[in-house]
Scaffold this motif. Structure first.
Motif, PDB file in Angstrom:
ATOM      1  N   ILE A 187     -34.836   6.878 -27.025  1.00  0.00           N
ATOM      2  CA  ILE A 187     -35.370   5.692 -27.199  1.00  0.00           C
ATOM      3  C   ILE A 187     -36.825   5.619 -26.493  1.00  0.00           C
ATOM      4  O   ILE A 187     -37.695   5.191 -26.737  1.00  0.00           O
ATOM      5  N   ASP A 231     -25.581   1.522 -28.198  1.00  0.00           N
ATOM      6  CA  ASP A 231     -26.661   1.440 -29.188  1.00  0.00           C
ATOM      7  C   ASP A 231     -27.127   0.036 -29.283  1.00  0.00           C
ATOM      8  O   ASP A 231     -28.293  -0.381 -29.282  1.00  0.00           O
ATOM      9  N   TRP A 244     -29.057  -1.486 -26.447  1.00  0.00           N
ATOM     10  CA  TRP A 244     -30.358  -0.867 -26.526  1.00  0.00           C
ATOM     11  C   TRP A 244     -31.053  -1.875 -27.766  1.00  0.00           C
ATOM     12  O   TRP A 244     -32.287  -2.433 -27.307  1.00  0.00           O
ATOM     13  N   ALA A 248     -38.586   2.718 -32.639  1.00  0.00           N
ATOM     14  CA  ALA A 248     -37.621   3.418 -31.863  1.00  0.00           C
ATOM     15  C   ALA A 248     -36.274   2.841 -32.056  1.00  0.00           C
ATOM     16  O   ALA A 248     -35.175   3.748 -32.213  1.00  0.00           O
ATOM     17  N   VAL A 249     -36.054   1.496 -32.076  1.00  0.00           N
ATOM     18  CA  VAL A 249     -34.774   0.832 -32.064  1.00  0.00           C
ATOM     19  C   VAL A 249     -34.271   1.121 -33.768  1.00  0.00           C
ATOM     20  O   VAL A 249     -33.076   1.424 -33.775  1.00  0.00           O
TER      21      VAL A 249
END
Lengths: 280, 270
Positions: free
Chosen positions: A73, A142, A145, A197-198
């Motif tokens: 990420i 995840d 994040w 990115a996410v």
């Protein structure tokens, strides 16, 4: 692909934290709530192709992440920021149109990403998962994040919101009013980079942009203020995630594309309802 | 123009000296001087492509001159009304919200907004989507926006563009009313002379360099001006001009030199 799909039928719902579907829902809704408002500005500022470019470049970021052994990420965000800087620099020279520059950056970086990944013999990347997403395999890490990045993006957006509206309405007027237009624009590009990115993990590189564009576009006919459109697009995005996951479970269809199909259906319904309201 | 403070006595709000602007080999502005003093209406005229908008962008700080100096009075507030503002329909926003966006953070909302809305005469359209306005309504909303920060100088780029003829004269009356009421200076950019001339104190005729400058009537008789716009314009202009009670000493007022020297000299009316 095909992950989890076959096992899903046999999952026992005793411990809900183990349920991949719950994780998928939490992750997807988290993304939708952030992508909605940011997507509105993307739509207003006609930055859809820019979002697509960053999404293409994400693969290159991923490759660098493997080489440098950093969190994917972080590497993706870094590459996206470099690309944004390159775009701003090339735009200033004015020798090429912006969409041409974006086309070069998008396909050049995607191709470079694929080439670099091919050199990494020790790493085996599930390319399909990155291209089309793997929302049913998101882990709690995840999700952490997604919510961390999402909270940062929303906080930054709240600060930038008023200025971004002014810039969108008229850049020169905003400048005369003393708004640092270039700095704001670059900050906003970084926000998109974080979202890309996410989102990469959830809906995949190729469908990331649709999470930015489609819910925002669907919100437009039923909104009469910028804030209303931002909130509605977050809601529409969340509903798309829910609908897509339910559809995926029911008909055993791939989850990422099912989410986007649901969003597109909502978009069509929204426009049709407006069309009928105007006729009646 | 009786009762106005004498232009040269008032302090300069903005003054540009020796402005040159080049794009590659093309020179758009060539040693242009322009100053606007408190309370005066200055009209910048010139044909399309004569560098008017570039000059305004330099004045506003939106564009850096290649050479030359720009000085603005300390703490000056400039209200800018750009050329036709196309509002994209993808952004849903009502007129009132659009105006509120332009307020300074923490500025008392109701007062400034109410006054500007009243002055621009847009009370009825506050609830309309910004993208649904006609050309004239759009101009008025942009004008109201420019008034919000209580400007010392209003800069209007082609205010009559996209407005029908009756709307144009209403708009120009509004502008001169605003000057009378607020005492702000006004810089109007125009390629259309007819309606502007009657209300303006000073005309600066631009064609990459300053061709001539002075009182409207003087400028309209200036040879360089006539060469630029044609004798027809000079004649039709006379029809629109007010007959002033004072006359001009032509010999004393004629501008001998249109190449960027100090044009402020020698425009004394009796």
């Amino acid at each position: 692909m095909g992950m989890g799909m076959t096992t899903s039928k046999g999952t026992i719902m005793t411990d809900w934290t183990d349920d991949f579907l719950v994780r998928a829902l939490i992750a997807g809704v988290g993304l939708a709530v952030v992508a909605g408002p940011v997507g509105c500005i993307v739509v207003w500022r006609k930055m859809a192709y820019f979002g697509a470019t960053l999404a293409h470049a994400a693969l290159l970021g991923l490759a660098f992440g493997f080489i440098l052994d950093t969190a994917p990420i972080i590497a993706v965000i870094a590459v996206c920021m470099l690309l944004s800087a390159a775009l701003v620099g090339l735009e200033r020279r004015r020798t090429l149109a912006t969409d041409t520059i974006l086309g070069i950056l998008a396909h050049g970086s995607l191709a470079l990403g694929l080439v670099v990944l091919a050199f990494l013999e020790t790493v085996r990347v599930d390319l399909m998962a990155y291209l089309f997403g793997d929302i049913l395999s998101v882990s709690w890490a995840d999700i952490a994040w997604i919510y961390l990045g999402g909270a940062l993006v929303l906080a930054a957006l709240a600060v930038l919101w008023r200025d971004m509206l002014s810039i969108t309405l008229h850049e020169d007027l905003a400048r005369v009013d003393g708004i640092p237009v270039e700095r704001r624009r670059f900050l906003f590009m970084i926000l998109i980079a974080v979202i890309v990115a996410v989102a990469m993990k959830i809906v995949g590189i190729l469908l990331t942009v649709s999470m930015l564009i489609v819910p925002a576009a669907a919100a437009r006919p039923v909104s009469s203020s910028p804030e209303q459109m931002a909130i509605l697009s977050a809601v529409i995005g969340a509903l798309s995630v829910l609908g897509g996951l339910v559809g995926s479970l029911t008909w055993d269809t791939p989850a990422g594309p099912s989410i986007v199909v649901t969003a597109t259906t909502l978009f069509l319904l929204s426009y049709l309802s407006r069309f009928r309201a105007q006729k009646g | 123009m009786t009762g106005m403070p004498h232009k040269t006595d008032a302090p300069a709000l903005v003054s540009l000296t020796g402005i040159c602007k080049r794009y590659g080999d093309t020179s758009v502005l060539d040693h242009v001087d322009l100053s606007v003093h408190a309370g005066e209406i200055v009209t910048l005229v010139g044909p399309n492509g004569s560098g008017k908008t570039t000059l305004v962008r330099v004045l506003l700080g939106l564009s850096e001159p290649s050479t030359g100096a720009v000085s603005r009075a300390r703490g000056i507030a400039i209200g800018y009304v750009p050329q036709v503002v196309a509002v994209d329909e993808t952004l849903p926003i009502k007129v009132e919200r659009f105006l509120a966006l332009a307020l300074r953070r923490g500025q008392d909302k109701s007062d400034a907004l109410t006054r500007a809305v009243e002055e621009a005469g847009i009370g009825r359209i506050l609830d309309r989507p910004l993208s649904s306005l006609s050309g004239g309504e759009n101009r008025r909303v942009m004008l109201a926006r420019a008034l919000l920060r209580d400007p010392d100088l209003l800069v209007l780029d082609e205010p009559a563009a996209g407005v029908d003829v009756s709307g144009q004269s209403a708009l120009y009356n509004l502008i001169s009313d605003l000057r009378a009421r607020r005492g702000c200076a006004v810089l109007v950019v125009s390629h259309d002379l007819h309606l502007v001339m009657a209300q303006t104190d000073r005309v600066v005729c631009l064609n990459h360099h300053v061709c001539c400058t002075g009182h409207p009537e003087t400028v309209s008789r200036h040879p360089e001006y006539l060469a630029l716009f044609g004798a027809d314009v000079g004649r039709s202009h006379a029809v629109y001009t007010h007959r002033h009670d004072h006359h001009h000493d032509l010999a004393g007022e004629a501008i001998h030199d249109g190449h960027g020297h100090d044009h402020e000299q020698g425009h004394h009316h009796d």
